[in-house]
Enzyme design. Structure first.
Site: not given
Ligand SMILES: Nc1ncnc2c1ncn2[C@@H]1O[C@H](COP(=O)(O)OP(=O)(O)O)[C@@H](O)[C@H]1O
Ligand SMILES: [Mg+2]
Lengths: 114, 143
Positions: B50, B54, B108
């Site tokens: 995960e 990300n 996502r």
């Molecule tokens: N490393 C990262 N850099 C920039 N934005 C991030 C990062 N990790 C997460 N995000 C933001 O947080 C949101 C939620 O992450 P997550 O719970 O993993 O859901 P998903 O990946 O399914 O969108 C992402 O959609 C993104 O907008």
């Molecule tokens: Mg994610």
């Protein structure tokens, strides 16, 4: 990642094996979209029995296909016996949209296949 | 009884989606010196997948950069830090909410942070806009 597709009546059974993550989800999505259209599938069964790994990308993939199938009036369900997978599936609320079965036969029956 | 030696490792790789499986398999192999149960190992690999995904798709979205992983083992606890120097997160509280995704059009589920939180014992995220994001998680394995 390996995908086996099979039709039973109007139900598309997609048996996935290997690891389903963001990288492999792209391929799976394209194959399923094509199959749903080409085979005029109305319902869909995700057979996850032989998946060795899945993260939330798999949840996104299943919800995406759920939206497509329900928009044409069909049903979607899952075959999975893995405790780890089932925990991921239920914590993300997917079990409110589709039921989990122990066998493909039960799954196909439940969506009204054959 | 517990003679596990404290240990650490660092992994740096390009933000390519093909490296998602490489990263979780490598952390899993490192964690295996603690003799985790299959469930514990699956939890760790899923949480790593995960955070790495990300970093690749959100942090660097259309650009490429390095993803850093640092792991430490102390007694029966594994500490995992995953960081990127990507776009950062504007509203962290919102991003961490279950089902929230900044890009739902990419299919996502918005469950990444929730999975990390549930499958690990602790989760700590820090992020600075335009500087990047660091995810710290830990899990203590049963004796
Ligand atoms: N490393 C990262 N850099 C920039 N934005 C991030 C990062 N990790 C997460 N995000 C933001 O947080 C949101 C939620 O992450 P997550 O719970 O993993 O859901 P998903 O990946 O399914 O969108 C992402 O959609 C993104 O907008
Ligand atoms: Mg994610």
């Amino acid at each position: 990642m390996d995908i086996k597709l099979q039709m039973k009546g109007r139900t598309l059974i997609a048996a996935l094996s290997g690891e389903l993550d963001h990288h492999s989800a792209k391929t799976v999505k394209d194959m399923l979209e094509t199959a749903i259209v080409n085979k005029s599938a109305q319902n869909m069964v995700f057979d996850l029995t032989n998946l060795t790994f899945m993260d939330s990308s798999g949840i996104g993939l299943m919800i995406g296909r759920y939206k497509l199938i329900t928009s044409i009036g069909g049903k979607v369900c899952i075959v999975s016996k893995s405790k780890t997978l089932n925990r991921l599936i239920s914590m993300s609320g997917v079990t409110k949209l589709m039921d989990i079965y122990q066998s493909t036969d039960d799954a196909v029956k439940s969506v009204g296949g054959m | 009884m517990n003679n596990t030696k404290d240990n650490e490792m660092t992994l740096i790789f390009k933000s390519k989606s093909a490296n998602e499986s490489f990263a979780r398999a490598t952390v899993g192999a490192f964690a295996s010196q603690l003799d985790p149960t299959l469930d514990e190992l699956a939890d760790i690999k899923t949480a790593v997948s995960e955070a790495v995904t990300n970093a690749i798709i959100h942090g660097y979205n259309n650009t490429t950069g390095d993803v850093h992983i640092h792991c430490e083992i102390k007694d029966r606890t594994i500490y995992i830090e995953i960081s990127d120097k990507g776009c950062g997160i504007k509203n962290l509280a919102q991003a961490m909410q279950p089902l929230y995704s900044g890009c739902p059009e990419m299919e996502r589920s918005g469950m990444g942070f929730t999975v990390m939180e549930t499958f690990m014992d602790s989760l700590d995220v820090s992020s600075t806009l335009d500087k990047g994001t660091t995810v710290r998680m830990s899990k203590t394995l049963r004796a």
